[in-house]
Motif scaffolding. Structure first.
Motif, PDB file in Angstrom:
ATOM      1  N   THR A  85       0.857  -1.191   0.000  1.00 11.54           N
ATOM      2  CA  THR A  85       0.000   0.000   0.000  1.00 11.54           C
ATOM      3  C   THR A  85       0.883   1.227   0.000  1.00 11.54           C
ATOM      4  OG1 THR A  85      -1.877   1.113   1.070  1.00 11.54           O
ATOM      5  CG2 THR A  85      -0.210   0.150   2.520  1.00 11.54           C
ATOM      6  N   PHE A  86       0.231   2.404  -0.008  1.00  9.81           N
ATOM      7  CA  PHE A  86       0.964   3.672  -0.044  1.00  9.81           C
ATOM      8  C   PHE A  86       0.679   4.401   1.260  1.00  9.81           C
ATOM      9  CE2 PHE A  86       3.300   6.832  -2.357  1.00  9.81           C
ATOM     10  CZ  PHE A  86       2.832   8.072  -1.936  1.00  9.81           C
ATOM     11  N   ALA A  87       1.643   4.364   2.178  1.00  7.44           N
ATOM     12  CA  ALA A  87       1.420   4.863   3.547  1.00  7.44           C
ATOM     13  C   ALA A  87       2.005   6.260   3.680  1.00  7.44           C
ATOM     14  CB  ALA A  87       2.034   3.900   4.554  1.00  7.44           C
ATOM     15  N   GLN A  88       1.223   7.241   3.358  1.00  7.49           N
ATOM     16  CA  GLN A  88       1.639   8.656   3.457  1.00  7.49           C
ATOM     17  C   GLN A  88       0.864   9.383   4.542  1.00  7.49           C
ATOM     18  OE1 GLN A  88       2.501  11.288  -0.092  1.00  7.49           O
ATOM     19  NE2 GLN A  88       0.505  12.123   0.508  1.00  7.49           N
ATOM     20  N   THR A  89      -0.454   9.349   4.494  1.00  2.56           N
ATOM     21  CA  THR A  89      -1.293  10.100   5.439  1.00  2.56           C
ATOM     22  C   THR A  89      -1.106   9.590   6.866  1.00  2.56           C
ATOM     23  OG1 THR A  89      -2.939  10.449   3.722  1.00  2.56           O
ATOM     24  CG2 THR A  89      -3.689  10.760   5.970  1.00  2.56           C
ATOM     25  N   GLU A  90      -1.132  10.535   7.795  1.00  2.49           N
ATOM     26  CA  GLU A  90      -0.970  10.174   9.204  1.00  2.49           C
ATOM     27  C   GLU A  90      -2.210  10.568   9.990  1.00  2.49           C
ATOM     28  OE1 GLU A  90       2.681  12.213  10.114  1.00  2.49           O
ATOM     29  OE2 GLU A  90       3.875  10.815   8.900  1.00  2.49           O
ATOM     30  N   HIS A  93      -1.857  14.276  10.070  1.00  2.00           N
ATOM     31  CA  HIS A  93      -1.636  15.081   8.860  1.00  2.00           C
ATOM     32  C   HIS A  93      -2.045  14.312   7.615  1.00  2.00           C
ATOM     33  CE1 HIS A  93       1.014  17.647  11.342  1.00  2.00           C
ATOM     34  NE2 HIS A  93       0.696  18.570  10.456  1.00  2.00           N
ATOM     35  N   GLY A  94      -2.703  15.014   6.695  1.00  2.00           N
ATOM     36  CA  GLY A  94      -3.000  14.369   5.415  1.00  2.00           C
ATOM     37  C   GLY A  94      -2.693  15.329   4.282  1.00  2.00           C
ATOM     38  N   THR A  95      -3.171  16.579   4.429  1.00  2.00           N
ATOM     39  CA  THR A  95      -2.978  17.562   3.354  1.00  2.00           C
ATOM     40  C   THR A  95      -1.572  18.139   3.365  1.00  2.00           C
ATOM     41  OG1 THR A  95      -5.298  18.180   3.332  1.00  2.00           O
ATOM     42  CG2 THR A  95      -3.736  19.842   2.566  1.00  2.00           C
ATOM     43  N   TYR A  96      -1.173  18.630   4.508  1.00  2.83           N
ATOM     44  CA  TYR A  96       0.079  19.396   4.579  1.00  2.83           C
ATOM     45  C   TYR A  96       1.252  18.438   4.669  1.00  2.83           C
ATOM     46  CZ  TYR A  96       3.456  22.920   6.006  1.00  2.83           C
ATOM     47  OH  TYR A  96       4.564  23.737   6.073  1.00  2.83           O
ATOM     48  N   PRO A 127      -4.140   4.295   4.900  1.00  3.09           N
ATOM     49  CA  PRO A 127      -3.725   3.563   3.695  1.00  3.09           C
ATOM     50  C   PRO A 127      -4.561   2.321   3.433  1.00  3.09           C
ATOM     51  CG  PRO A 127      -1.782   4.364   4.825  1.00  3.09           C
ATOM     52  CD  PRO A 127      -2.964   4.667   5.728  1.00  3.09           C
ATOM     53  N   GLY A 128      -5.012   2.217   2.185  1.00 10.65           N
ATOM     54  CA  GLY A 128      -5.900   1.133   1.784  1.00 10.65           C
ATOM     55  C   GLY A 128      -5.201  -0.213   1.847  1.00 10.65           C
ATOM     56  N   GLY A 129      -5.849  -1.180   2.501  1.00  8.49           N
ATOM     57  CA  GLY A 129      -5.289  -2.527   2.587  1.00  8.49           C
ATOM     58  C   GLY A 129      -4.310  -2.708   3.726  1.00  8.49           C
ATOM     59  N   GLY A 372      -5.919  14.132  -2.038  1.00  7.08           N
ATOM     60  CA  GLY A 372      -5.909  15.596  -2.029  1.00  7.08           C
ATOM     61  C   GLY A 372      -7.320  16.105  -1.844  1.00  7.08           C
ATOM     62  N   GLU A 373      -7.626  16.630  -0.671  1.00  6.35           N
ATOM     63  CA  GLU A 373      -8.985  17.074  -0.382  1.00  6.35           C
ATOM     64  C   GLU A 373      -9.348  18.172  -1.374  1.00  6.35           C
ATOM     65  OE1 GLU A 373     -10.336  19.986   1.051  1.00  6.35           O
ATOM     66  OE2 GLU A 373     -12.269  18.961   0.987  1.00  6.35           O
ATOM     67  N   ASN A 374     -10.589  18.126  -1.883  1.00  3.79           N
ATOM     68  CA  ASN A 374     -10.958  18.971  -3.027  1.00  3.79           C
ATOM     69  C   ASN A 374     -10.745  20.463  -2.802  1.00  3.79           C
ATOM     70  OD1 ASN A 374     -11.545  16.765  -4.541  1.00  3.79           O
ATOM     71  ND2 ASN A 374     -13.744  17.093  -4.635  1.00  3.79           N
TER      72      ASN A 374
HETATM   73  C1  LIG Z   1     -11.446   6.176   1.607  1.00  3.06           C
HETATM   74  C2  LIG Z   1     -10.091   6.790   1.843  1.00  3.06           C
HETATM   75  C3  LIG Z   1      -8.952   6.122   1.411  1.00  3.06           C
HETATM   76  C4  LIG Z   1      -7.688   6.658   1.648  1.00  3.06           C
HETATM   77  N1  LIG Z   1      -6.574   5.957   1.254  1.00  3.06           N
HETATM   78  C5  LIG Z   1      -5.348   6.456   1.538  1.00  3.06           C
HETATM   79  C6  LIG Z   1      -4.168   5.735   1.174  1.00  3.06           C
HETATM   80  O1  LIG Z   1      -4.243   4.655   0.601  1.00  3.06           O
HETATM   81  N2  LIG Z   1      -2.952   6.254   1.498  1.00  3.06           N
HETATM   82  C7  LIG Z   1      -2.837   7.469   2.133  1.00  3.06           C
HETATM   83  O2  LIG Z   1      -1.710   7.908   2.392  1.00  3.06           O
HETATM   84  N3  LIG Z   1      -3.936   8.203   2.464  1.00  3.06           N
HETATM   85  C8  LIG Z   1      -5.181   7.714   2.184  1.00  3.06           C
HETATM   86  N4  LIG Z   1      -6.299   8.431   2.524  1.00  3.06           N
HETATM   87  C9  LIG Z   1      -6.135   9.692   3.270  1.00  3.06           C
HETATM   88  C10 LIG Z   1      -6.441  10.898   2.394  1.00  3.06           C
HETATM   89  O3  LIG Z   1      -5.429  11.089   1.455  1.00  3.06           O
HETATM   90  C11 LIG Z   1      -6.577  12.110   3.345  1.00  3.06           C
HETATM   91  O4  LIG Z   1      -7.762  11.927   4.086  1.00  3.06           O
HETATM   92  C12 LIG Z   1      -6.648  13.417   2.568  1.00  3.06           C
HETATM   93  O5  LIG Z   1      -5.389  13.689   2.001  1.00  3.06           O
HETATM   94  C13 LIG Z   1      -7.070  14.595   3.471  1.00  3.06           C
HETATM   95  O6  LIG Z   1      -6.221  14.691   4.609  1.00  3.06           O
HETATM   96  P1  LIG Z   1      -6.877  14.645   6.080  1.00  3.06           P
HETATM   97  O7  LIG Z   1      -7.913  13.613   6.093  1.00  3.06           O
HETATM   98  O8  LIG Z   1      -5.770  14.576   7.063  1.00  3.06           O
HETATM   99  O9  LIG Z   1      -7.602  16.052   6.213  1.00  3.06           O
HETATM  100  P2  LIG Z   1      -6.864  17.411   6.657  1.00  3.06           P
HETATM  101  O10 LIG Z   1      -5.640  17.599   5.838  1.00  3.06           O
HETATM  102  O11 LIG Z   1      -6.782  17.449   8.128  1.00  3.06           O
HETATM  103  O12 LIG Z   1      -7.963  18.469   6.170  1.00  3.06           O
HETATM  104  C14 LIG Z   1      -9.204  18.514   6.876  1.00  3.06           C
HETATM  105  C15 LIG Z   1      -9.975  19.660   6.306  1.00  3.06           C
HETATM  106  O13 LIG Z   1      -9.260  20.868   6.621  1.00  3.06           O
HETATM  107  C16 LIG Z   1      -9.384  21.793   5.536  1.00  3.06           C
HETATM  108  N5  LIG Z   1      -8.026  22.116   5.064  1.00  3.06           N
HETATM  109  C17 LIG Z   1      -6.904  21.380   5.187  1.00  3.06           C
HETATM  110  N6  LIG Z   1      -5.846  22.020   4.631  1.00  3.06           N
HETATM  111  C18 LIG Z   1      -6.331  23.197   4.151  1.00  3.06           C
HETATM  112  C19 LIG Z   1      -5.751  24.303   3.446  1.00  3.06           C
HETATM  113  N7  LIG Z   1      -4.448  24.333   3.106  1.00  3.06           N
HETATM  114  N8  LIG Z   1      -6.561  25.332   3.109  1.00  3.06           N
HETATM  115  C20 LIG Z   1      -7.891  25.288   3.409  1.00  3.06           C
HETATM  116  N9  LIG Z   1      -8.496  24.283   4.058  1.00  3.06           N
HETATM  117  C21 LIG Z   1      -7.720  23.253   4.424  1.00  3.06           C
HETATM  118  C22 LIG Z   1     -10.196  21.102   4.439  1.00  3.06           C
HETATM  119  O14 LIG Z   1     -11.558  21.437   4.580  1.00  3.06           O
HETATM  120  C23 LIG Z   1     -10.036  19.620   4.770  1.00  3.06           C
HETATM  121  O15 LIG Z   1     -11.156  18.837   4.366  1.00  3.06           O
HETATM  122  C24 LIG Z   1      -7.572   7.904   2.307  1.00  3.06           C
HETATM  123  C25 LIG Z   1      -8.724   8.593   2.738  1.00  3.06           C
HETATM  124  C26 LIG Z   1      -9.984   8.039   2.501  1.00  3.06           C
HETATM  125  C27 LIG Z   1     -11.205   8.788   2.957  1.00  3.06           C
END
Ligand SMILES: Cc1cc2nc3c(=O)[nH]c(=O)nc-3n(C[C@H](O)[C@H](O)[C@H](O)COP(=O)(O)OP(=O)(O)OC[C@H]3O[C@@H](n4cnc5c(N)ncnc54)[C@H](O)[C@@H]3O)c2cc1C
Ligand SMILES: CC/C=C\C/C=C\C/C=C\C/C=C\CCC(=O)SCCNC(=O)CCNC(=O)[C@H](O)C(C)(C)COP(=O)(O)OP(=O)(O)OC[C@H]1O[C@@H](n2cnc3c(N)ncnc32)[C@H](O)[C@@H]1OP(=O)(O)O
Length: 616
Positions: A85-90, A93-96, A127-129, A372-374
């Protein structure tokens, strides 16, 4: 559920392998893998626990690893001898990405990396799986050499014994819990404590750590983000598929279900004869087609860029990144909201699990978040548009997908309104450029007033998001227009087919016009008569497309098993299938449910006794 999904996924992967060998022997063409993953994903309603293995783990090994590392790990992964799998998100932290806490410290004495998730918030999470399926992962961590941060790096990490599947020492791994959908994917958590991997487990195609600890920086740091770009391209393809599935179900149901006479005394019509039902269903059919075409374009651009990156030519990365972001956002938002509209168009039966629309929604919706959250990706595109607007002001050329911005920037006013397709498309593009200009003025004023660029992006966020959204509309509508009006193979189409395509273009352009009428009126003067004429055309084109709705969705060619819907079966026997599904419910195995004696009867008797007592 997870074990069932794994069983189905393995069976489907074996089938896929045989198909690939038959149709694409030894080929590395990504399409069979994608088609296979689509097929696997579609056949497993609770989601495919191998998706991230197929889409990210194998691809990261191929694109981020050296040839030697591919030979060591990638070949076995491609052959499904190991599952990753691809283990990046913690958890924290997910976005930053620059805030990720997992760390890899280089030990030059042993030529190893020591991997740690120092705090609970550092645990990999999602991370999926990862929960139960995978025995390897790509572990994304901040690289440290002599305690100096060097940026993000990827490491091949074995997390479970290949024979026993037991977690290895120093590994804390498990399932993160029930989700609103995709519960067959076993998304997991991973903690590592002083977990050592050899130096050559760091993926080193683009950046290296030499045995003596010297760090060779990547020529383009963003190339480490490439695995995410690929999945964003996949999301555009996959979510247009989900929308097409839901549109097929709702269309077929809408020509079976009869309800509410349109003329007094007349028989009840098929609900698709109601104009409002046509407005709910037919635009979604067209949107699915529009995004399928846009996703195919994006896929081709991905393939070309991936080959260029392999040759160390990174020049096309920025444009691919911008397009992958905006199409991932546009497709995931529009498919998610569109599937919900289609569910509502099916009345109560749309809410039944047997209709499968809820599950299709649950499969499509998370794409607004993962990869990448929309709203974050909208801001990313907004930033890129600001950069490109500076180029326009400096008189420089823009990337092809943004060329319209230069053209519109030279227009001092909008030409005479004609309502033609070209006029409608130009109106959307002109409104986009107007929004970019306004966003730039706000952003620039903030930077000029000594705000940092990051702060200026945040405080201009609403205008940047609007500009990004309109850029997505402009690109998608422009691509559809080119495919219908200027396609090189247009002459191969029958006149009837071309007419259907042109009706779909008419509907798409008018629908987008009305959706963004406020944005357009901000920059273009349009009279009430001109707007009313478009309203009439909208009603007219819905009527024109009504007879083709079933044929278009049949052309999506979804097998009943893929749709898995009592409302959308090809034979149209909806009521029989709904009833058959209902009778299978466990509660219908007995005429009197177990809870009657245990709970309901005593409850009713107690109330009756109390009522008698109160009368005495
Ligand atoms: C079904 C599913 C499968 C996934 N699979 C994987 C996987 O296989 N591997 C993996 O690594 N990750 C995986 N993810 C994680 C996913 O990539 C993260 O959930 C996503 O990147 C968002 O990060 P976060 O959840 O930490 O939200 P955060 O980064 O905490 O963001 C939360 C909210 O804060 C706001 N926000 C955050 N940053 C900003 C900004 N700069 N400006 C304005 N608003 C902001 C947005 O509204 C955002 O929705 C999965 C997630 C889901 C739901
Ligand atoms: C067949 C189909 C089957 C299935 C369908 C598909 C999917 C289902 C299956 C699997 C999917 C399931 C799970 C999904 C897996 C995941 O979710 S993995 C984790 C995903 N996480 C993210 O996406 C994190 C989001 N965050 C980011 O990408 C970045 O933090 C950011 C882009 C938001 C910000 O980047 P930063 O570097 O931090 O800062 P910046 O200043 O914005 O950017 C610096 C410069 O870099 C450029 N850039 C950024 N990203 C990229 C990129 N990806 N490629 C190229 N360039 C990039 C940016 O433009 C800046 O450039 P400048 O010129 O301005 O310097």
């Amino acid at each position: 559920m997870a074990s069932m999904s794994v069983k189905h996924a393995i069976a489907a992967a074996k089938k896929l392998r045989s198909l690939q060998e038959r149709f694409n022997p030894g080929g590395s063409d990504i399409y069979p893998a994608l088609m296979g993953d689509e097929a696997i994903t579609a056949l497993i309603p609770s989601g495919n626990p191998l998706s991230v293995h197929i889409l990210m783990f194998t691809r990261a090994l191929r694109e981020q690893g050296t040839d030697e590392q591919y030979e060591k790990f990638g070949r076995r992964a491609d052959n499904n001898e190991i599952i990753g799998t691809f283990a990046q998100t913690e958890l924290g932290h997910g976005t930053y990405l620059r805030g990720l806490e997992a760390r890899a410290d280089y030990d030059r004495g042993t030529e190893e990396f020591v991997l740690n998730t120092p705090k609970l918030s550092s645990y990999k999470w999602w991370p999926g799986g990862l929960g139960q399926t995978c025995n390897y992962c790509i572990f994304v961590a901040q690289l440290y050499i002599d305690n100096e941060a060097k940026g993000m790096a990827m490491f091949v990490v074995q997390i479970r014994d290949e024979e026993t599947h037991m977690p290895l020492p120093g590994v804390h791994v498990g399932e993160i819990g029930k989700k609103m959908g995709l519960n067959g994917v076993n998304n997991g958590f991973l903690g590592l404590k002083d977990y050592r991997v050899p130096r050559l487990n760091m993926l080193m195609r683009h950046q290296q750590v030499l045995p003596d600890g010297r760090f060779v920086k990547s020529p383009v740091s963003q190339v480490s983000y490439f695995p995410m770009v690929f999945v964003r391209c996949m999301v555009a393809r996959q979510n247009s598929n989900y929308l097409a599935q839901a549109a097929t179900i709702a269309t077929r149901y809408s020509v079976i279900r009869r309800q509410s006479p349109i003329e007094e005394g007349q028989p009840e019509p098929k609900i698709l004869e109601h104009l409002t039902q046509q407005m709910k269903v037919i635009p979604e059919i067209v949107t699915a087609v529009v995004y399928r075409l846009a996703a195919a374009n994006l896929q081709n651009m991905y393939n070309e860029t991936a080959e260029a990156v392999y040759r160390k030519d990174f020049s096309r990365l920025p444009e691919l990144h911008a397009l992958a972001c905006i199409l991932k956002v546009a497709t995931s938002y529009d498919s998610t909201y569109g599937i919900e509209r289609l569910r509502q168009a099916c009345g109560g039966h749309g809410y039944l699990t047997a209709g499968n629309l809820g599950n299709i929604f649950a499969m499509a919706a998370p794409a607004c978040t993962y990869e990448g959250e929309n709203s974050v990706l909208y801001l990313q595109v907004g930033k890129i548009l600001m950069k490109n607007w500076s180029q326009v002001l400096a008189g420089r050329e823009l990337m092809p997908s943004m060329a319209y911005i230069s053209e519109c920037s030279k227009m001092t006013s909008f030409p005479q309104w004609t309502g033609s397709w070209e006029c409608l498309l130009k109106a959307i593009q002109y409104a986009c450029v107007g929004s970019i200009r306004l966003a730039f003025q706000s952003y620039n004023a903030r930077v000029q007033s000594a705000q940092s660029q990051t702060a200026a992006v945040n405080y201009s966020g609403l205008e940047l998001t609007k500009a990004a959204e309109l850029h997505g509309r402009s690109y998608v509508a422009g691509n559809f227009y080119q495919q219908i009006v200027n396609s090189p193979n247009k002459h191969q189409r029958s006149p009837q087919f071309q007419k259907v395509l042109e009706n779909m273009l008419e509907l798409h352009l008018i629908q987008i016009f009305f959706r963004h009428l406020g944005d357009i009126l901000r920059f273009i003067r349009i009279t009430e008569d001109e707007i009313s004429a478009l309203q009439r055309r909208l009603e007219e084109v819905l009527k024109e497309l009504r007879p083709d709705a079933v044929a278009i969705t049949d052309a999506f060619d979804f097998n009943d098993k893929i749709l898995s819907s009592a409302l959308g079966c090809y034979d149209g026997n909806v009521y029989e299938r709904l009833f058959e599904a209902a009778l299978k419910h466990p509660l219908n195995r007995k005429s009197v449910p177990d809870f009657f004696e245990a709970h309901l009867k005593p409850f009713m008797k107690e109330n009756a006794d109390n009522a008698k007592k109160s009368k005495l």
